[in-house]
Design a protein around this motif. Structure first.
Motif, PDB file in Angstrom:
ATOM      1  N   PRO A  88      57.821  -8.981   8.304  1.00  0.00           N
ATOM      2  CA  PRO A  88      58.405 -10.317   8.177  1.00  0.00           C
ATOM      3  C   PRO A  88      57.465 -11.396   8.702  1.00  0.00           C
ATOM      4  N   ALA A  89      57.546 -12.565   8.114  1.00  0.00           N
ATOM      5  CA  ALA A  89      56.686 -13.677   8.510  1.00  0.00           C
ATOM      6  C   ALA A  89      56.923 -14.110   9.950  1.00  0.00           C
ATOM      7  N   THR A  90      58.114 -13.811  10.467  1.00  0.00           N
ATOM      8  CA  THR A  90      58.493 -14.247  11.813  1.00  0.00           C
ATOM      9  C   THR A  90      58.206 -13.200  12.890  1.00  0.00           C
ATOM     10  N   MET A  91      57.498 -12.124  12.542  1.00  0.00           N
ATOM     11  CA  MET A  91      57.277 -11.034  13.495  1.00  0.00           C
ATOM     12  C   MET A  91      56.650 -11.523  14.807  1.00  0.00           C
ATOM     13  N   ILE A  92      57.136 -10.975  15.903  1.00  0.00           N
ATOM     14  CA  ILE A  92      56.562 -11.228  17.220  1.00  0.00           C
ATOM     15  C   ILE A  92      55.777  -9.987  17.637  1.00  0.00           C
ATOM     16  N   ALA A  93      54.497 -10.169  17.942  1.00  0.00           N
ATOM     17  CA  ALA A  93      53.632  -9.082  18.386  1.00  0.00           C
ATOM     18  C   ALA A  93      53.125  -9.378  19.790  1.00  0.00           C
ATOM     19  N   ALA A  94      52.381  -8.424  20.355  1.00  0.00           N
ATOM     20  CA  ALA A  94      51.886  -8.586  21.726  1.00  0.00           C
ATOM     21  C   ALA A  94      51.047  -9.850  21.878  1.00  0.00           C
ATOM     22  N   ASP A  95      50.325 -10.221  20.828  1.00  0.00           N
ATOM     23  CA  ASP A  95      49.458 -11.400  20.871  1.00  0.00           C
ATOM     24  C   ASP A  95      50.240 -12.700  21.080  1.00  0.00           C
ATOM     25  N   ASP A  96      51.515 -12.680  20.716  1.00  0.00           N
ATOM     26  CA  ASP A  96      52.314 -13.904  20.718  1.00  0.00           C
ATOM     27  C   ASP A  96      52.992 -14.201  22.046  1.00  0.00           C
ATOM     28  N   ILE A  97      53.029 -13.201  22.937  1.00  0.00           N
ATOM     29  CA  ILE A  97      53.842 -13.304  24.146  1.00  0.00           C
ATOM     30  C   ILE A  97      53.010 -12.925  25.372  1.00  0.00           C
ATOM     31  N   THR A 149      57.514  -6.387  18.535  1.00  0.00           N
ATOM     32  CA  THR A 149      56.764  -5.206  18.949  1.00  0.00           C
ATOM     33  C   THR A 149      55.811  -5.472  20.095  1.00  0.00           C
ATOM     34  N   SER A 150      55.584  -4.448  20.911  1.00  0.00           N
ATOM     35  CA  SER A 150      54.594  -4.539  21.987  1.00  0.00           C
ATOM     36  C   SER A 150      53.187  -4.237  21.494  1.00  0.00           C
ATOM     37  N   ALA A 151      53.062  -3.870  20.224  1.00  0.00           N
ATOM     38  CA  ALA A 151      51.741  -3.605  19.653  1.00  0.00           C
ATOM     39  C   ALA A 151      51.042  -4.915  19.302  1.00  0.00           C
ATOM     40  N   PRO A 152      49.713  -4.954  19.391  1.00  0.00           N
ATOM     41  CA  PRO A 152      48.987  -6.120  18.870  1.00  0.00           C
ATOM     42  C   PRO A 152      49.266  -6.288  17.378  1.00  0.00           C
ATOM     43  N   ARG A 153      49.176  -7.510  16.893  1.00  0.00           N
ATOM     44  CA  ARG A 153      49.523  -7.790  15.502  1.00  0.00           C
ATOM     45  C   ARG A 153      48.710  -6.956  14.507  1.00  0.00           C
ATOM     46  N   ALA A 154      47.417  -6.830  14.743  1.00  0.00           N
ATOM     47  CA  ALA A 154      46.576  -6.081  13.804  1.00  0.00           C
ATOM     48  C   ALA A 154      47.031  -4.630  13.699  1.00  0.00           C
ATOM     49  N   ASP A 193      64.299   1.688  21.184  1.00  0.00           N
ATOM     50  CA  ASP A 193      64.311   3.112  21.546  1.00  0.00           C
ATOM     51  C   ASP A 193      63.768   3.368  22.936  1.00  0.00           C
ATOM     52  N   ALA A 194      63.002   2.428  23.500  1.00  0.00           N
ATOM     53  CA  ALA A 194      62.316   2.651  24.771  1.00  0.00           C
ATOM     54  C   ALA A 194      62.972   1.870  25.900  1.00  0.00           C
ATOM     55  N   ALA A 195      62.845   2.407  27.107  1.00  0.00           N
ATOM     56  CA  ALA A 195      63.501   1.792  28.269  1.00  0.00           C
ATOM     57  C   ALA A 195      63.075   0.350  28.479  1.00  0.00           C
ATOM     58  N   ALA A 196      61.769   0.084  28.326  1.00  0.00           N
ATOM     59  CA  ALA A 196      61.275  -1.284  28.546  1.00  0.00           C
ATOM     60  C   ALA A 196      61.875  -2.247  27.538  1.00  0.00           C
ATOM     61  N   GLY A 197      61.992  -1.816  26.287  1.00  0.00           N
ATOM     62  CA  GLY A 197      62.564  -2.675  25.259  1.00  0.00           C
ATOM     63  C   GLY A 197      64.052  -2.873  25.439  1.00  0.00           C
ATOM     64  N   ALA A 243      71.610 -12.391  13.720  1.00  0.00           N
ATOM     65  CA  ALA A 243      70.349 -11.782  13.287  1.00  0.00           C
ATOM     66  C   ALA A 243      70.152 -10.441  13.978  1.00  0.00           C
ATOM     67  N   PHE A 244      69.290  -9.624  13.377  1.00  0.00           N
ATOM     68  CA  PHE A 244      68.902  -8.333  13.935  1.00  0.00           C
ATOM     69  C   PHE A 244      67.431  -8.393  14.334  1.00  0.00           C
ATOM     70  N   LEU A 245      67.117  -7.891  15.526  1.00  0.00           N
ATOM     71  CA  LEU A 245      65.746  -7.874  16.050  1.00  0.00           C
ATOM     72  C   LEU A 245      65.335  -6.422  16.266  1.00  0.00           C
ATOM     73  N   PHE A 246      64.278  -5.990  15.582  1.00  0.00           N
ATOM     74  CA  PHE A 246      63.867  -4.594  15.603  1.00  0.00           C
ATOM     75  C   PHE A 246      62.566  -4.385  16.367  1.00  0.00           C
ATOM     76  N   ASP A 247      62.587  -3.518  17.346  1.00  0.00           N
ATOM     77  CA  ASP A 247      61.347  -2.960  17.858  1.00  0.00           C
ATOM     78  C   ASP A 247      60.692  -2.193  16.709  1.00  0.00           C
TER      79      ASP A 247
END
Length: 217
Positions: free
Chosen positions: A126-135, A107-112, A164-168, A10-14
């Protein structure tokens, strides 16, 4: 630098800076906030990228400032400023070419906010997106990529992280995934030992028996 040669489950995208660019929007909002709090915006604003807003505020340790409340206010302001958000070149076509069950956004952004930015850029969510709210532990902790891989039913070590970012990048490494760095929003390039591409132009995917592999024209 050459592309990874192995196949991936699978591919995981920031999101920000990786499949879309919201840098101008984010930096306008954060610059106003920094000035209002007596910070040197030129020094501070470059530090906001790739991490959760609440962590950005929290690490400043400003007296009398509630990081959660401030982050919520910043997110609300960012959601109103999406006029110049656009996809990274080639990203829409590349994502559309992927099997939907084999990729997601982390993403580190909130879902909204993520939903608003993806819509503004004309990109799918995607339905499986991970946002800041989830982690609870954001990047550079590996949690987000580990959970994303779990939701897709694969091992993180069998994933390719697009960042693209150092933290990611650090989060992807800590999760045990391979990393491909997107440099489109970095005028000075990115110092990294990982493979890099400017954008998705000429990038395509081949479905092999053992997974997805990248090719480049």
């Amino acid at each position: 630098m050459t592309l990874p040669t192995r196949s991936y489950a699978a591919f995981l995208f920031d999101m920000d800076g990786t499949i879309l660019t919201s840098i101008a929007s984010a930096e306008r909002t954060w610059t106003k906030w920094a000035i209002a709090h007596g910070l040197d915006a030129a020094t501070f604003v470059p530090t906001i990228h790739g991490v959760q807003s609440v962590e950005t505020v929290r690490r400043l340790n400003l007296p009398g400032v509630d990081p959660v409340a401030e982050a919520a206010a910043i997110t609300a302001a960012e959601m109103l400023d999406v006029g110049d958000i656009e996809p990274i070149a080639g990203a829409a076509a590349f994502l559309a070419s992927l099997p939907p069950e084999r990729w997601t956004i982390v993403t580190s952004a909130p879902r909204a906010l993520a939903e608003v930015r993806l819509k503004a850029a004309g990109l799918p969510m995607p339905a499986t997106m991970i946002a800041a709210d989830d982690i609870p532990n954001g990047k550079p902790a590996p949690d987000c990529f580990l959970v994303a891989a779990e939701r897709l039913g694969v091992a993180a070590g069998d994933c390719l992280v697009f960042e693209d970012a150092a933290a990611g990048i650090a989060a992807g490494e800590a999760a045990g995934a391979d990393v491909l760095v997107i440099t489109a929003t970095h005028s000075q390039g990115v110092k990294t030992s990982h493979p890099t591409v400017a954008d998705y132009i000429g990038l395509s995917v081949v479905a092999r028996a053992d997974g997805l592999a990248l090719t480049q024209d």
